[in-house]
Enzyme design. Structure first.
Site: not given
Ligand code: IVH
Length: 683
Positions: A37, A83-84, A113, A115, A117, A236, A323, A417, A420, A435, A441
């Protein structure tokens, strides 16, 4: 090579490399070796350099980076990146399911699915070509990091397949695999060790976890560096109308066929019971994954349902993150030993039978203080549960009393101590034993020196703990001021110290004299005076003498300074040893006067709006002190004499040209003596 031939070859190599990238990164099924490659890639880069006119806009050679971006452009998201909502409890998941069913008036199948990190990213494609990559930022606008993202091999630069939408936005997570993270820290550690840093300093500078590292990497200005960090990505979320698929599941499959890497498992769950089972399965699986996940995301699968459910201001109502609680492990307590810190605090540390926890081997855990041990009724040989909170130092959380050995005796905290043998003291209301032998010390002396040179204090990074330990042992230093009295001849002959390292150490010490007052104040290691408090003190009391003169009322009048800090400061200045040390540090030229930006001005600020220049050598005051003092008096200090200069403070041996120029344009010139007669000396 003929141009036509070169063009054909470039096209062929680009196609082949894209295909192999996909086989390797998206499908995990490579058919050629890494060397083959690399050979193809090298050939492509060579040809593109010779025939740049044939380089394709999505050339796989972009993956090796090289573009230096000055700063990132902020771009508004077409739709907010939400966010979630998240939960740790199955009960709350059931509530989520109930809400969904009530709102829809029927049950809704889910997908589950991992999550991942990492760091969220939004990717825009036009006619199948990657145009723009934007970070989440504040959800409404983010940084445009396209050049960096182009180096990530699991993100296709050009999509494959038919019927590609003209405009496409997908979202996903960029992450750093655990092995890449470990390798990076391994190499960082090696470099820092070579630079002579000790374990504590190294710990300070190592990357904390893969997520922070991925996030920091994406913000690097040099995409060639990003390429070296080997980030990866999962997609995702596919945004668009129903032509892209009526369910999330379908869309993810489609994304996969276009060349995206998608989460390892997107499992279809008919109802919440299936979801809970899936969550259990992944709880075990996650330790064996090559990347970190911090939970599972549960999503309503049907896109029409998702639209019906809509969003709150912060998060969609059709998804929730479950979580996993911090991982725990059980092991046995072999011993408790005691560390004496720079303040004399004696901290118990549990020595454990090594055990695997969240991907690392744990041998030690903090036990905080005597009360903590008593509350757990800890005994040697006990089976203890340990936990990693936020991936830093593990802690002991409970004892399994059923497994307690019969003869195990209650643990008695030492009375003397461990270093010392001085009797320990415990102030009323305090959980910590101390101490009191501050000057004699050894670990306290070492701890104070280590603190003094540390990054946020005097930042002498040429002095590590090992070196300081050696200097103490050899009697070369005892307190911080001794460092400034070190000379090359004193270090010659010390094992492992060559001319160059001696030079570096002394240069590092000398350079630290330029550190501003608030850092010196922090470096002194006054109990309870951390970095922020030191800054506030330096602002309120711009000289060390003003601070020393401040009584408790004046001290507590400063924001965030309470009685405990005030008392600690008063106590520090009440000790003769500390005053002698301060005098020595001052004689060596350390800065005990705040600069303009960190201090309040002198009451009458006689030099306000004046521009001053300092030149030559001074006998009663150091240059940094004089500069800071001029600023305290209200002046702006600059480097050269110009038409704007009002005052020149002229020391010995100053350049004649500078003086002549100042005389010619009528600048007021004061010798050191005249200056002191007029304005006094910084105290
Ligand atoms: S769905 C509108 N799916 O988690 C919904 N988020 O704590 C969009 N994350 O901001 C989010 N894995 O950055 C989704 N399988 C997954 C994820 C995921 C990680 C993150 C994402 C989001 C954060 C919320």
């Amino acid at each position: 090579m003929e141009p036509k031939q070169a063009q054909d070859r470039i096209n062929y190599l680009s196609r082949e490399l894209t295909r192999h990238n996909q086989l390797y990164y998206a499908l995990d099924a490579p058919v050629i070796s890494d060397q083959s490659f690399d050979a193809l890639l090298k050939e492509l880069i060579d040809l593109e350099t010779r025939f740049p006119e044939f380089k394709q806009p999505d050339s796989p050679s972009q993956r090796v980076g090289g573009e230096i971006t000055r700063k990132f452009i902020v771009v508004a998201h077409k739709r907010p990146m939400q966010s979630l909502d998240n939960t740790y409890s199955p009960e709350e998941l059931r509530d989520f399911d109930r809400r969904v069913r009530e709102a829809l008036g029927q049950a809704a199948p889910y997908v589950c699915e991992p999550k991942i990190d990492g760091v969220a990213i939004s990717l825009h494609y036009k006619n199948g070509l990657l145009q723009q990559a934007i970070t989440r930022g504040n959800g409404l606008e983010g940084d445009e990091v396209t050049a960096n993202v182009k180096t990530i091999k699991s993100i296709p630069l050009r999509l494959t397949g038919d019927n590609l939408p003209e405009d496409l936005e997908v979202r996903g997570e960029i992450f750093m695999p655990k092995s890449v993270f470990e390798q990076l820290n391994h190499e960082t550690r090696k470099t820092l060790l070579d630079e002579g840093l000790d374990e504590e300093q190294i710990q300070d500078r190592l990357w904390k976890n893969p997520r922070n590292t991925a996030s920091g990497t994406l913000k690097l200005q040099d995409s060639a560096l990003v390429a070296k960090r080997k980030l990866e990505a999962f997609i995702y979320y596919v945004i668009g109308d129903e032509r892209l698929g009526r369910t999330h599941f379908e869309r993810i499959q489609k994304a996969k066929s276009w060349g995206f890497r998608v989460p390892e498992a997107v499992s279809f769950c008919q109802n919440l019971e299936d979801v809970l089972k899936e969550i259990e399965v992944w709880k075990e699986k996650r330790a064996h994954l090559s990347y970190d996940i911090d939970g599972m995301v549960v999503k309503v699968d049907n896109i029409a349902f998702q639209e019906e459910l809509g969003s709150t201001a912060k998060a969609p109502r059709w998804a929730i993150a479950f979580k996993y609680a911090a991982e725990q492990a059980i092991t046995s307590l072999k011993e408790i030993y005691f560390q004496v810190g720079r303040t004399g605090a004696v901290t118990p540390v549990a020595q454990l039978k090594p055990v695997q926890l969240a991907g690392t081997t744990v041998k030690r855990a903090s036990l905080h203080n005597a009360d903590f041990i008593a509350a757990l009724d800890l005994r040697l040989g006990d089976s203890v549960w340990i936990e990693k909170g936020g991936d830093i130092i593990p802690k002991v959380v409970s004892v399994d009393l059923n497994q307690r050995p019969k003869q195990a005796e209650a643990f008695v905290f030492p009375t003397h101590c461990p270093a010392c043998a001085t009797p320990l003291v415990r102030e009323t209301g305090e959980a910590v034993f101390f101490c009191p032998n501050q000057t004699g010390c050894a670990p306290q002396k070492l701890g104070r020196l280590v603190h003094f040179v540390s990054k946020k204090a005097m930042d002498i990074d040429t002095l590590g703990e090992k070196t300081l330990h050696l200097f103490l042992e050899k009697g070369l230093v005892s307190t911080a001021s001794d460092l400034y009295g070190l000379e090359a001849a004193m270090l010659h002959g010390l094992e492992g110290f060559k001319e160059k390292s001696i030079h570096n150490i002394l240069a590092g010490i000398e350079a630290s004299k330029k550190q501003p007052f608030h850092r010196v104040l922090f470096a002194l290691g006054i109990r309870h005076v951390g970095e922020t408090v030191a800054k506030k003190l330096a602002k309120a009391f711009p000289t060390i003498d003003a601070l020393r003169a401040a009584d408790e009322t004046a001290l507590v009048a400063v924001e965030d300074i309470g009685a405990v800090i005030a008392q600690s400061i008063r106590l520090f200045f009440a000790q003769d040893g500390n005053l002698r040390e301060l005098q020595r540090l001052r004689n060596f030229g350390l800065c005990f006067l705040a600069k303009l930006e960190e201090q309040a001005l002198a009451p009458d600020a006689p030099l306000v709006n004046q521009v001053a220049v300092v030149s030559g050598v001074f006998s009663q005051v150091s240059r940094p002190q004089l500069t800071a003092y001029l600023e305290y008096l209200g002046a702006k200090v600059t480097g050269s004499v110009t038409g704007k200069t009002n005052l020149l403070v002229a020391g010995e041996n100053m350049g004649p040209a500078k003086r002549q120029k100042a005389e010619k344009i009528g600048v007021r010139i004061l010798s050191e003596k005249e200056f002191i007669q007029t304005y006094g000396l910084p105290s």
